[in-house]
Structures are given as C-alpha cells and as structure tokens.
Design a protein around this motif. Structure first.
Motif, PDB file in Angstrom:
ATOM      1  N   UNK A 176       0.830  -1.204   0.000  1.00 11.60           N
ATOM      2  CA  UNK A 176       0.000   0.000   0.000  1.00 11.60           C
ATOM      3  C   UNK A 176       0.868   1.259   0.000  1.00 11.60           C
ATOM      4  N   UNK A 177       1.951   1.254   0.758  1.00 16.93           N
ATOM      5  CA  UNK A 177       2.803   2.443   0.892  1.00 16.93           C
ATOM      6  C   UNK A 177       4.008   2.410  -0.037  1.00 16.93           C
ATOM      7  N   UNK A 178       4.039   1.519  -1.010  1.00 16.55           N
ATOM      8  CA  UNK A 178       5.228   1.351  -1.843  1.00 16.55           C
ATOM      9  C   UNK A 178       5.601   2.626  -2.587  1.00 16.55           C
ATOM     10  N   UNK A 179       4.629   3.372  -3.075  1.00 20.67           N
ATOM     11  CA  UNK A 179       4.915   4.579  -3.850  1.00 20.67           C
ATOM     12  C   UNK A 179       5.673   5.632  -3.064  1.00 20.67           C
ATOM     13  N   UNK A 180       5.474   5.705  -1.764  1.00 19.81           N
ATOM     14  CA  UNK A 180       6.141   6.719  -0.963  1.00 19.81           C
ATOM     15  C   UNK A 180       7.395   6.214  -0.255  1.00 19.81           C
ATOM     16  N   UNK A 181       7.755   4.954  -0.458  1.00 19.46           N
ATOM     17  CA  UNK A 181       8.892   4.382   0.269  1.00 19.46           C
ATOM     18  C   UNK A 181      10.231   4.594  -0.426  1.00 19.46           C
ATOM     19  N   UNK A 182      10.241   4.683  -1.711  1.00 16.64           N
ATOM     20  CA  UNK A 182      11.501   4.868  -2.421  1.00 16.64           C
ATOM     21  C   UNK A 182      12.019   3.555  -2.998  1.00 16.64           C
ATOM     22  N   UNK A 183      13.086   3.646  -3.789  1.00 16.79           N
ATOM     23  CA  UNK A 183      13.581   2.452  -4.490  1.00 16.79           C
ATOM     24  C   UNK A 183      14.232   1.408  -3.575  1.00 16.79           C
ATOM     25  N   UNK A 184      14.760   1.835  -2.441  1.00 15.03           N
ATOM     26  CA  UNK A 184      15.430   0.872  -1.562  1.00 15.03           C
ATOM     27  C   UNK A 184      14.435  -0.090  -0.921  1.00 15.03           C
ATOM     28  N   UNK A 185      13.164   0.299  -0.849  1.00 16.43           N
ATOM     29  CA  UNK A 185      12.133  -0.571  -0.260  1.00 16.43           C
ATOM     30  C   UNK A 185      11.966  -1.835  -1.069  1.00 16.43           C
ATOM     31  N   UNK A 186      12.158  -1.753  -2.377  1.00 24.75           N
ATOM     32  CA  UNK A 186      12.046  -2.946  -3.221  1.00 24.75           C
ATOM     33  C   UNK A 186      13.151  -3.938  -2.885  1.00 24.75           C
ATOM     34  N   UNK A 187      14.341  -3.441  -2.638  1.00 17.17           N
ATOM     35  CA  UNK A 187      15.466  -4.314  -2.266  1.00 17.17           C
ATOM     36  C   UNK A 187      15.202  -4.953  -0.901  1.00 17.17           C
ATOM     37  N   UNK A 188      14.706  -4.163   0.047  1.00 18.03           N
ATOM     38  CA  UNK A 188      14.404  -4.703   1.373  1.00 18.03           C
ATOM     39  C   UNK A 188      13.359  -5.801   1.305  1.00 18.03           C
ATOM     40  N   UNK A 189      12.318  -5.582   0.502  1.00 15.51           N
ATOM     41  CA  UNK A 189      11.271  -6.600   0.394  1.00 15.51           C
ATOM     42  C   UNK A 189      11.778  -7.826  -0.349  1.00 15.51           C
ATOM     43  N   UNK A 190      12.660  -7.640  -1.303  1.00 16.28           N
ATOM     44  CA  UNK A 190      13.240  -8.785  -2.002  1.00 16.28           C
ATOM     45  C   UNK A 190      14.058  -9.637  -1.032  1.00 16.28           C
ATOM     46  N   UNK A 191      14.804  -9.007  -0.140  1.00 12.81           N
ATOM     47  CA  UNK A 191      15.571  -9.751   0.870  1.00 12.81           C
ATOM     48  C   UNK A 191      14.625 -10.483   1.812  1.00 12.81           C
ATOM     49  N   UNK A 192      13.560  -9.805   2.231  1.00 13.48           N
ATOM     50  CA  UNK A 192      12.560 -10.422   3.114  1.00 13.48           C
ATOM     51  C   UNK A 192      11.932 -11.644   2.460  1.00 13.48           C
ATOM     52  N   UNK A 193      11.527 -11.509   1.212  1.00 17.08           N
ATOM     53  CA  UNK A 193      10.911 -12.629   0.499  1.00 17.08           C
ATOM     54  C   UNK A 193      11.919 -13.750   0.242  1.00 17.08           C
ATOM     55  N   UNK A 194      13.184 -13.395   0.000  1.00 14.30           N
ATOM     56  CA  UNK A 194      14.208 -14.424  -0.200  1.00 14.30           C
ATOM     57  C   UNK A 194      14.403 -15.241   1.077  1.00 14.30           C
ATOM     58  N   UNK A 195      14.403 -14.570   2.227  1.00 10.99           N
ATOM     59  CA  UNK A 195      14.513 -15.298   3.492  1.00 10.99           C
ATOM     60  C   UNK A 195      13.310 -16.214   3.712  1.00 10.99           C
ATOM     61  N   UNK A 196      12.136 -15.721   3.399  1.00  7.27           N
ATOM     62  CA  UNK A 196      10.941 -16.561   3.530  1.00  7.27           C
ATOM     63  C   UNK A 196      10.982 -17.744   2.573  1.00  7.27           C
ATOM     64  N   UNK A 197      11.430 -17.505   1.357  1.00  2.00           N
ATOM     65  CA  UNK A 197      11.528 -18.588   0.392  1.00  2.00           C
ATOM     66  C   UNK A 197      12.566 -19.620   0.843  1.00  2.00           C
ATOM     67  N   UNK A 198      13.670 -19.157   1.421  1.00  4.34           N
ATOM     68  CA  UNK A 198      14.683 -20.082   1.934  1.00  4.34           C
ATOM     69  C   UNK A 198      14.101 -20.931   3.068  1.00  4.34           C
ATOM     70  N   UNK A 199      13.306 -20.311   3.946  1.00  2.00           N
ATOM     71  CA  UNK A 199      12.644 -21.070   5.011  1.00  2.00           C
ATOM     72  C   UNK A 199      11.664 -22.087   4.471  1.00  2.00           C
TER      73      UNK A 199
END
Length: 128
Positions: A92-115
C-alpha cells in the motif's frame, strides 16, 4: 543555552509520560490476576477435575497423542500468514517508500523462500 534546557526538559517530560504509561499498562495487566488470586474460591473436587468435551462425557483414553507433524504444519501456516500481514502495508505504501524498499522486500521474500525450501526439504509440509 536556554533552547537546550527547554529541549532537555521536553525530552524528560516525554520519558516521564512513557514511564507512567508503562506503569498503568502493567497495572491493568496485573490487577485482575491479583484480584482473582485473592477472591477466587479454592474448593477442589473430582467433578471439577473431570474432563469435559462439548457436553459429552468421554469414553476411554482422554489424552490422545497427535503427531508433531500437525503442529509443525500449523506453525508454518502462521509464519506465512504473518508474512502476508507484513506484505500488505508495504504494498500500500510502496509509492512513498523509495527504491530501496524494493530491495528490502526482495531480501525479506528471499529469506521466507529459503525457510519454505528448508521446510519442504525436511518434509515438514508432507501431510500424513
């Protein structure tokens, strides 16, 4: 110099407010427990200790062993359900978070996928 005194007293006031809030919250949590410990009756009987399941008396062994697999499956469900709770506000807040938020979420999803991959490899998602 006067500005620093005002700012420091304001910070101290904020800490006092947070401390009082923590005291009140702790009081609200412990007061019912203390009241029940003082007021509750302590008469024990066989009827109160009897196993009661949906109004029907149990027959045979009341303690049934469940496989640990069911609990692991439930914990995996809760983990990925909580992950969805974290993803929704981010989306929901992605538009106001900036480009680094995409990298943070990619790391979060990668950790979840590894689990998930680890649980799958260990057989935790195999039902039965």
């Amino acid at each position: 110099m006067i500005g620093r005194k005002v700012a420091s007293s304001m910070v101290a006031t904020n800490y006092v407010f947070v401390g009082l809030l923590l005291l009140v919250a702790t009081g609200f949590a412990t007061a019912p427990l203390a009241i029940v410990a003082l007021v509750a009756p302590r008469k024990r009987s066989l009827t109160k200790a009897d196993t009661y399941e949906c109004g029907v008396r149990t027959h045979g062994e009341t303690w049934v062993r469940f496989r640990i697999q069911y609990y692991i499956y439930a914990i995996m469900f809760v983990v990925f359900d909580v992950e969805t709770v974290f993803l929704y506000p981010w989306a929901v807040a992605y538009g106001s978070l900036g480009p680094f938020a995409l990298v943070e979420m990619a790391v979060f999803l990668a950790l979840l996928f590894a689990g998930l991959a680890y649980a799958w490899a260990k057989g935790a998602l195999r039902w039965v």
